[in-house]
Scaffold this active site. Sequence first.
Site, PDB file in Angstrom:
ATOM      1  N   HIS A  56       0.804  -1.055  -0.042  1.00 43.91           N
ATOM      2  CA  HIS A  56       0.025  -0.061   0.011  1.00 43.91           C
ATOM      3  C   HIS A  56       0.914   1.276   0.020  1.00 43.91           C
ATOM      4  O   HIS A  56       2.195   1.246   0.256  1.00 43.91           O
ATOM      5  CB  HIS A  56      -0.929  -0.155   1.251  1.00 43.91           C
ATOM      6  CG  HIS A  56      -0.422  -0.063   2.567  1.00 43.91           C
ATOM      7  ND1 HIS A  56       0.282  -0.891   3.182  1.00 43.91           N
ATOM      8  CD2 HIS A  56      -0.410   1.103   3.618  1.00 43.91           C
ATOM      9  CE1 HIS A  56       0.935  -0.643   4.314  1.00 43.91           C
ATOM     10  NE2 HIS A  56       0.294   0.532   4.607  1.00 43.91           N
ATOM     11  N   HIS A  58       1.324   3.900   1.803  1.00 43.16           N
ATOM     12  CA  HIS A  58       1.660   4.893   2.966  1.00 43.16           C
ATOM     13  C   HIS A  58       3.374   5.028   2.876  1.00 43.16           C
ATOM     14  O   HIS A  58       4.136   4.175   2.630  1.00 43.16           O
ATOM     15  CB  HIS A  58       1.330   4.227   4.547  1.00 43.16           C
ATOM     16  CG  HIS A  58      -0.043   4.425   4.463  1.00 43.16           C
ATOM     17  ND1 HIS A  58      -0.782   3.795   5.570  1.00 43.16           N
ATOM     18  CD2 HIS A  58      -1.067   5.496   4.204  1.00 43.16           C
ATOM     19  CE1 HIS A  58      -1.992   4.194   5.770  1.00 43.16           C
ATOM     20  NE2 HIS A  58      -2.098   5.136   4.941  1.00 43.16           N
ATOM     21  N   ASP A  60       5.735   5.116   5.264  1.00 36.08           N
ATOM     22  CA  ASP A  60       6.750   4.189   5.708  1.00 36.08           C
ATOM     23  C   ASP A  60       6.825   2.774   5.053  1.00 36.08           C
ATOM     24  O   ASP A  60       7.466   1.787   5.339  1.00 36.08           O
ATOM     25  CB  ASP A  60       6.232   3.995   7.054  1.00 36.08           C
ATOM     26  CG  ASP A  60       4.902   3.377   7.604  1.00 36.08           C
ATOM     27  OD1 ASP A  60       4.036   3.841   6.648  1.00 36.08           O
ATOM     28  OD2 ASP A  60       4.845   2.358   8.370  1.00 36.08           O
ATOM     29  N   HIS A  61       6.043   2.563   4.077  1.00 34.16           N
ATOM     30  CA  HIS A  61       6.222   1.141   3.226  1.00 34.16           C
ATOM     31  C   HIS A  61       6.892   1.783   1.793  1.00 34.16           C
ATOM     32  O   HIS A  61       7.267   0.757   1.164  1.00 34.16           O
ATOM     33  CB  HIS A  61       4.678   0.646   2.891  1.00 34.16           C
ATOM     34  CG  HIS A  61       4.361   0.266   4.331  1.00 34.16           C
ATOM     35  ND1 HIS A  61       4.105  -1.202   4.369  1.00 34.16           N
ATOM     36  CD2 HIS A  61       3.667   0.843   5.318  1.00 34.16           C
ATOM     37  CE1 HIS A  61       3.639  -1.032   5.854  1.00 34.16           C
ATOM     38  NE2 HIS A  61       3.358  -0.217   6.182  1.00 34.16           N
ATOM     39  N   HIS A 112      -7.242  -0.730   5.739  1.00 31.20           N
ATOM     40  CA  HIS A 112      -6.327   0.192   6.107  1.00 31.20           C
ATOM     41  C   HIS A 112      -6.134   1.504   4.884  1.00 31.20           C
ATOM     42  O   HIS A 112      -6.206   2.535   5.443  1.00 31.20           O
ATOM     43  CB  HIS A 112      -5.174  -0.680   6.292  1.00 31.20           C
ATOM     44  CG  HIS A 112      -4.060   0.078   6.611  1.00 31.20           C
ATOM     45  ND1 HIS A 112      -3.950   0.644   8.143  1.00 31.20           N
ATOM     46  CD2 HIS A 112      -2.690   0.423   6.235  1.00 31.20           C
ATOM     47  CE1 HIS A 112      -2.876   1.346   8.437  1.00 31.20           C
ATOM     48  NE2 HIS A 112      -2.051   1.219   7.250  1.00 31.20           N
ATOM     49  N   ASP A 131      -0.207  -3.952   6.453  1.00 28.05           N
ATOM     50  CA  ASP A 131      -0.935  -3.267   7.667  1.00 28.05           C
ATOM     51  C   ASP A 131      -2.288  -3.909   7.692  1.00 28.05           C
ATOM     52  O   ASP A 131      -2.914  -3.083   8.364  1.00 28.05           O
ATOM     53  CB  ASP A 131      -0.510  -1.725   7.528  1.00 28.05           C
ATOM     54  CG  ASP A 131       0.656  -1.505   7.703  1.00 28.05           C
ATOM     55  OD1 ASP A 131       1.713  -2.028   8.105  1.00 28.05           O
ATOM     56  OD2 ASP A 131       0.761   0.013   7.958  1.00 28.05           O
ATOM     57  N   HIS A 169       5.084  -4.673  11.120  1.00 21.66           N
ATOM     58  CA  HIS A 169       5.303  -3.839  12.379  1.00 21.66           C
ATOM     59  C   HIS A 169       5.308  -4.763  13.545  1.00 21.66           C
ATOM     60  O   HIS A 169       4.702  -5.761  13.660  1.00 21.66           O
ATOM     61  CB  HIS A 169       4.086  -2.648  12.616  1.00 21.66           C
ATOM     62  CG  HIS A 169       4.026  -1.488  11.522  1.00 21.66           C
ATOM     63  ND1 HIS A 169       4.920  -0.465  11.827  1.00 21.66           N
ATOM     64  CD2 HIS A 169       3.341  -1.222  10.328  1.00 21.66           C
ATOM     65  CE1 HIS A 169       4.598   0.184  10.601  1.00 21.66           C
ATOM     66  NE2 HIS A 169       3.451  -0.152  10.093  1.00 21.66           N
TER      67      HIS A 169
END
Length: 257
Positions: A56, A58, A60-61, A112, A131, A169
Amino acid sequence: MIKIDALPAFTDNYIWLLQDPETRRCAVVDPGDAAPVLAWLSEHPGWQLSDILITHHHPDHVGGVERLKSTSGARVLGPAAERIPARDLALGEGDRVEVLGHSFAIIEVPGHTLGHIAYYQAEQHWLFCGDTLFAAGCGRLFEGTPEQMHVSLSRLAALPAETQVYCTHEYTLSNLRFAQAVEPDNRQIAQRLAQVSEWRQTGRISLPSTLQLERATNPFLRSDEPSVQARIAEREGAKPRSPSDVFASLRAWKDRF
């Protein structure tokens, strides 16, 4: 045989590194930061990063994608319904893609984010779920609805029990504390909480999990269980609730926990 390791990133992210020792090619999943991957490659001369798998959009990915692509030429795979930097192959429900000689099925799992996907390798029982599904938990609903997330999690929970859950995570300990609040009499949750507490004290990661373990200890996969339904009724009053309604109450509770 493919070896899978976790490269820690930021404070609690894991970048999954798949390695094929025969070809000396590797792939990574959700590299929010290029530095851990580049460090591993510099410590393993002769290895080639061939593929970057994204679940996805985001930051942090995807934060490390463009740097990794520019330095390695790796192919970038990601969800068709989201804006993924430097994406070469857009993937959606029912697609299949070969990575390091293994075929992965794409499962759309909105909740998410609306375009979130998971990568599932049936023969090896690998699930890279970003996530959506966490060990003992699930992702927050930033874009989707509780009903969408409940359907997505139900689809993942229906995969074989031996499926290895590679989420991204290290939230397991806090998730288990919530799970115990939901089901204080669930012995498997208590046992898992004790085990993971010990692991984290020694620096051991808590992943991957298995779907068998998640079905027994993850409240978000257990919204049809009488014990979970009774706990929500105790908190919010007795009335008819669908499993999706129970899930929505659980997610709202966890957001404030």
